[in-house]
Design a protein around this motif. Sequence first.
Motif, PDB file in Angstrom:
ATOM      1  N   GLU A 193       0.856  -1.180   0.000  1.00  0.00           N
ATOM      2  CA  GLU A 193       0.000   0.000   0.000  1.00  0.00           C
ATOM      3  C   GLU A 193       0.900   1.240   0.000  1.00  0.00           C
ATOM      4  N   PRO A 194       0.567   2.287  -0.735  1.00  0.00           N
ATOM      5  CA  PRO A 194       1.454   3.455  -0.798  1.00  0.00           C
ATOM      6  C   PRO A 194       1.393   4.290   0.471  1.00  0.00           C
ATOM      7  N   GLY A 195       2.558   4.884   0.795  1.00  0.00           N
ATOM      8  CA  GLY A 195       2.625   5.890   1.843  1.00  0.00           C
ATOM      9  C   GLY A 195       2.778   7.251   1.194  1.00  0.00           C
ATOM     10  N   SER A 196       1.876   8.153   1.457  1.00  0.00           N
ATOM     11  CA  SER A 196       1.815   9.412   0.714  1.00  0.00           C
ATOM     12  C   SER A 196       2.123  10.599   1.619  1.00  0.00           C
ATOM     13  N   LEU A 197       2.527  11.693   0.965  1.00  0.00           N
ATOM     14  CA  LEU A 197       2.680  12.944   1.686  1.00  0.00           C
ATOM     15  C   LEU A 197       1.320  13.439   2.153  1.00  0.00           C
ATOM     16  N   ALA A 198       1.305  14.110   3.285  1.00  0.00           N
ATOM     17  CA  ALA A 198       0.028  14.574   3.832  1.00  0.00           C
ATOM     18  C   ALA A 198      -0.579  15.657   2.948  1.00  0.00           C
ATOM     19  N   GLU A 199       0.276  16.499   2.344  1.00  0.00           N
ATOM     20  CA  GLU A 199      -0.222  17.594   1.524  1.00  0.00           C
ATOM     21  C   GLU A 199       0.630  17.708   0.271  1.00  0.00           C
ATOM     22  N   PRO A 200       0.074  18.251  -0.809  1.00  0.00           N
ATOM     23  CA  PRO A 200       0.879  18.473  -2.016  1.00  0.00           C
ATOM     24  C   PRO A 200       1.994  19.473  -1.735  1.00  0.00           C
ATOM     25  N   VAL A 201       3.071  19.394  -2.562  1.00  0.00           N
ATOM     26  CA  VAL A 201       4.262  20.216  -2.366  1.00  0.00           C
ATOM     27  C   VAL A 201       4.397  21.168  -3.546  1.00  0.00           C
ATOM     28  N   LEU A 202       4.671  22.422  -3.252  1.00  0.00           N
ATOM     29  CA  LEU A 202       4.917  23.426  -4.280  1.00  0.00           C
ATOM     30  C   LEU A 202       6.407  23.450  -4.589  1.00  0.00           C
ATOM     31  N   ILE A 203       6.765  23.246  -5.855  1.00  0.00           N
ATOM     32  CA  ILE A 203       8.162  23.206  -6.265  1.00  0.00           C
ATOM     33  C   ILE A 203       8.653  24.641  -6.459  1.00  0.00           C
ATOM     34  N   ARG A 204       9.400  25.110  -5.493  1.00  0.00           N
ATOM     35  CA  ARG A 204       9.996  26.434  -5.581  1.00  0.00           C
ATOM     36  C   ARG A 204      11.108  26.520  -4.552  1.00  0.00           C
ATOM     37  N   GLU A 205      11.977  27.507  -4.749  1.00  0.00           N
ATOM     38  CA  GLU A 205      13.094  27.700  -3.827  1.00  0.00           C
ATOM     39  C   GLU A 205      12.579  28.296  -2.524  1.00  0.00           C
ATOM     40  N   VAL A 206      12.969  27.664  -1.406  1.00  0.00           N
ATOM     41  CA  VAL A 206      12.583  28.154  -0.085  1.00  0.00           C
ATOM     42  C   VAL A 206      13.632  29.165   0.358  1.00  0.00           C
ATOM     43  N   GLY A 207      13.292  30.408   0.407  1.00  0.00           N
ATOM     44  CA  GLY A 207      14.256  31.451   0.742  1.00  0.00           C
ATOM     45  C   GLY A 207      14.671  31.415   2.201  1.00  0.00           C
ATOM     46  N   GLU A 208      15.992  31.675   2.435  1.00  0.00           N
ATOM     47  CA  GLU A 208      16.527  31.727   3.804  1.00  0.00           C
ATOM     48  C   GLU A 208      17.646  32.753   3.831  1.00  0.00           C
ATOM     49  N   ARG A 209      17.616  33.639   4.792  1.00  0.00           N
ATOM     50  CA  ARG A 209      18.630  34.674   4.883  1.00  0.00           C
ATOM     51  C   ARG A 209      19.999  34.046   5.159  1.00  0.00           C
ATOM     52  N   PRO A 210      21.041  34.597   4.534  1.00  0.00           N
ATOM     53  CA  PRO A 210      22.378  34.012   4.767  1.00  0.00           C
ATOM     54  C   PRO A 210      22.852  34.289   6.191  1.00  0.00           C
ATOM     55  N   LYS A 211      23.553  33.305   6.738  1.00  0.00           N
ATOM     56  CA  LYS A 211      24.096  33.420   8.087  1.00  0.00           C
ATOM     57  C   LYS A 211      25.393  32.623   8.162  1.00  0.00           C
ATOM     58  N   ILE A 212      26.470  33.298   8.550  1.00  0.00           N
ATOM     59  CA  ILE A 212      27.774  32.638   8.691  1.00  0.00           C
ATOM     60  C   ILE A 212      27.919  32.150  10.124  1.00  0.00           C
ATOM     61  N   ARG A 213      28.252  30.880  10.275  1.00  0.00           N
ATOM     62  CA  ARG A 213      28.434  30.272  11.604  1.00  0.00           C
ATOM     63  C   ARG A 213      29.939  30.079  11.832  1.00  0.00           C
ATOM     64  N   VAL A 214      30.558  31.103  12.396  1.00  0.00           N
ATOM     65  CA  VAL A 214      32.011  31.073  12.609  1.00  0.00           C
ATOM     66  C   VAL A 214      32.331  30.118  13.762  1.00  0.00           C
ATOM     67  N   PRO A 215      33.228  29.154  13.572  1.00  0.00           N
ATOM     68  CA  PRO A 215      33.613  28.276  14.691  1.00  0.00           C
ATOM     69  C   PRO A 215      34.227  29.073  15.837  1.00  0.00           C
ATOM     70  N   ARG A 216      34.110  28.517  17.015  1.00  0.00           N
ATOM     71  CA  ARG A 216      34.584  29.218  18.213  1.00  0.00           C
ATOM     72  C   ARG A 216      36.084  29.480  18.159  1.00  0.00           C
ATOM     73  N   ILE A 217      36.850  28.549  17.593  1.00  0.00           N
ATOM     74  CA  ILE A 217      38.304  28.705  17.562  1.00  0.00           C
ATOM     75  C   ILE A 217      38.731  29.862  16.665  1.00  0.00           C
ATOM     76  N   LEU A 218      37.856  30.262  15.729  1.00  0.00           N
ATOM     77  CA  LEU A 218      38.194  31.341  14.809  1.00  0.00           C
ATOM     78  C   LEU A 218      37.661  32.691  15.266  1.00  0.00           C
ATOM     79  N   LYS A 219      36.948  32.730  16.386  1.00  0.00           N
ATOM     80  CA  LYS A 219      36.432  34.004  16.867  1.00  0.00           C
ATOM     81  C   LYS A 219      37.537  34.857  17.479  1.00  0.00           C
ATOM     82  N   SER A 220      38.627  34.233  17.888  1.00  0.00           N
ATOM     83  CA  SER A 220      39.803  34.972  18.332  1.00  0.00           C
ATOM     84  C   SER A 220      40.897  34.800  17.276  1.00  0.00           C
ATOM     85  N   CYS A 221      42.024  35.446  17.504  1.00  0.00           N
ATOM     86  CA  CYS A 221      43.103  35.396  16.523  1.00  0.00           C
ATOM     87  C   CYS A 221      43.618  33.967  16.377  1.00  0.00           C
ATOM     88  N   PHE A 222      43.670  33.472  15.147  1.00  0.00           N
ATOM     89  CA  PHE A 222      44.114  32.102  14.871  1.00  0.00           C
ATOM     90  C   PHE A 222      45.608  32.150  14.548  1.00  0.00           C
TER      91      PHE A 222
END
Length: 530
Positions: A201-230
Amino acid sequence: MPGKPAPIKKSPAKKAANKAPEPARVEAAPADAPPVDAPPADAPPADAPPADAAPVETAPVEAAPAEGEAAPAAEGLAAPAVDRPGAERVAPAVPAEAALIEGPPKAPTPPPPAVPTSAPLDVSVDDVNDCSLTIKWKTPQTIGDSGLDGYLVEYCKEGTTDWVVAQEELSPTNNYCIKNLSSCDVLRVRVVAVNRGGRSEPGSLAEPVLIREVGERPKIRVPRILKSCFIKQVGEQINLVIPFVGKPKPVVSWLKDGQPVDTRVNIRNSHKDSIIFIRRAQREDSGVYEMTVKVDSFEDKATIALQIVDRPGSPANVKLVDTWGFNAALEWSPPKDNGNTEITGYTIQKADRKTGVWFSVLENYHRLTATITDLIMGNSYSFRVFAENQVGVSETSAVTKGVATIQKTGIVYRPPEYPERDYSEAPRFTTPLADRAATVGYTTKLLCSVRGCPTPKIEWLKNKVIIGDDPKYRQNSTQGICSLEIRKPCCFDGGVYTCRAKNEQGEALVSCKLQVKQVILPDADKEKGK
């Protein structure tokens, strides 16, 4: 009398249905045969009495086996019933021949029918952009003996009934990316598990999906070791990974101190991180690197300070300032090249010109001047200075041009000078003369003690007349002890004796009375003496 019916045996067909491998039981005579008085041996038994008839005694027979097991053939016929007075009625035994019948062979067990699995569980969207859709699901709860060969992913556009298979082969994993989709389409997706039993028996998605790019604001995750002088040393490898997020795929750019990055620095960008790789770090790679991640009109920036350090250079202008006694004074200037990090100290060494062997005198010394002590007299010394930082000691040193020579000087003892004290004191008798009695002819001595500074002059007087150098008297004065010895005194030597001490500070007198006694002998002793 009616005879007892023989035991009822199962038919061969029934035994075959029950899968009994043993031979079939012997068929008994029909129970509805007419009774006779004297039935022959091969005659069928008479009608059996009803179940509620009086109990009768049966002939001994083997116990019937359980269902499914073959019963042995009857060994004999039923005996005829005999009337006895006062006894119970017994059914006669009916003789019969047992026929042994073999059952058919056992049929092989057929395999269980192939059954499809249950439907896949929890079908959901993992990622979506303007040209692809990634979905994931969980394994079906029931798989069965037929196993699981893989999954089929199908999709259908909203408003149609045509389901399209997304892949050419079954997917063995629990996720799949549907590619080459059209932007802004609305899709319904289902997943089917496949095995020998067919499709589940098929397992289906609960709702149809719209094919488009999901926008997300850019965010840089600097590692802790690089937050001070390396910090890295010259020649080491640098591999820095800086993750970021943003949709659609961000545009990544780098600057070093506000200028484009040198080609020696390798930068590799992906959809989720950026990597800076330097195979062998050099001093010129030090600086502030700025990373910019941009999506449309949104951007995020981060800075990374990179410091490449090395050993310092040698100190400058090392001078021998002064030499005195067993000491030497040095001074120097900081090195022109500090190794791209601060100087943490200096190491000073000395070497005797005779041996030329260097010995460390001071380590981790923080000042720019030093005094070297405990040098050996008669030796000549040279000095050198090393600079230190967090990487290590400088490879070269600065050596003094001059030589410190410790001269051999004569040693003359000079006693300390103390202020002279005035000990002047007038004569003073500490022990006076004592009156004495002497015997004529026996030497006697007068004693007294005196002190004074300077040492006083001692004079003896008899009856206030200076004795002088009379040989009869012996005068002595030692360490302030004054004595006058009178040799063999006579009666005329008695009188008053005076001791006078005189010096520049004054004089002192002390006197005593000497009595000389004559020994008077008795007449008898005088005669003996004659």
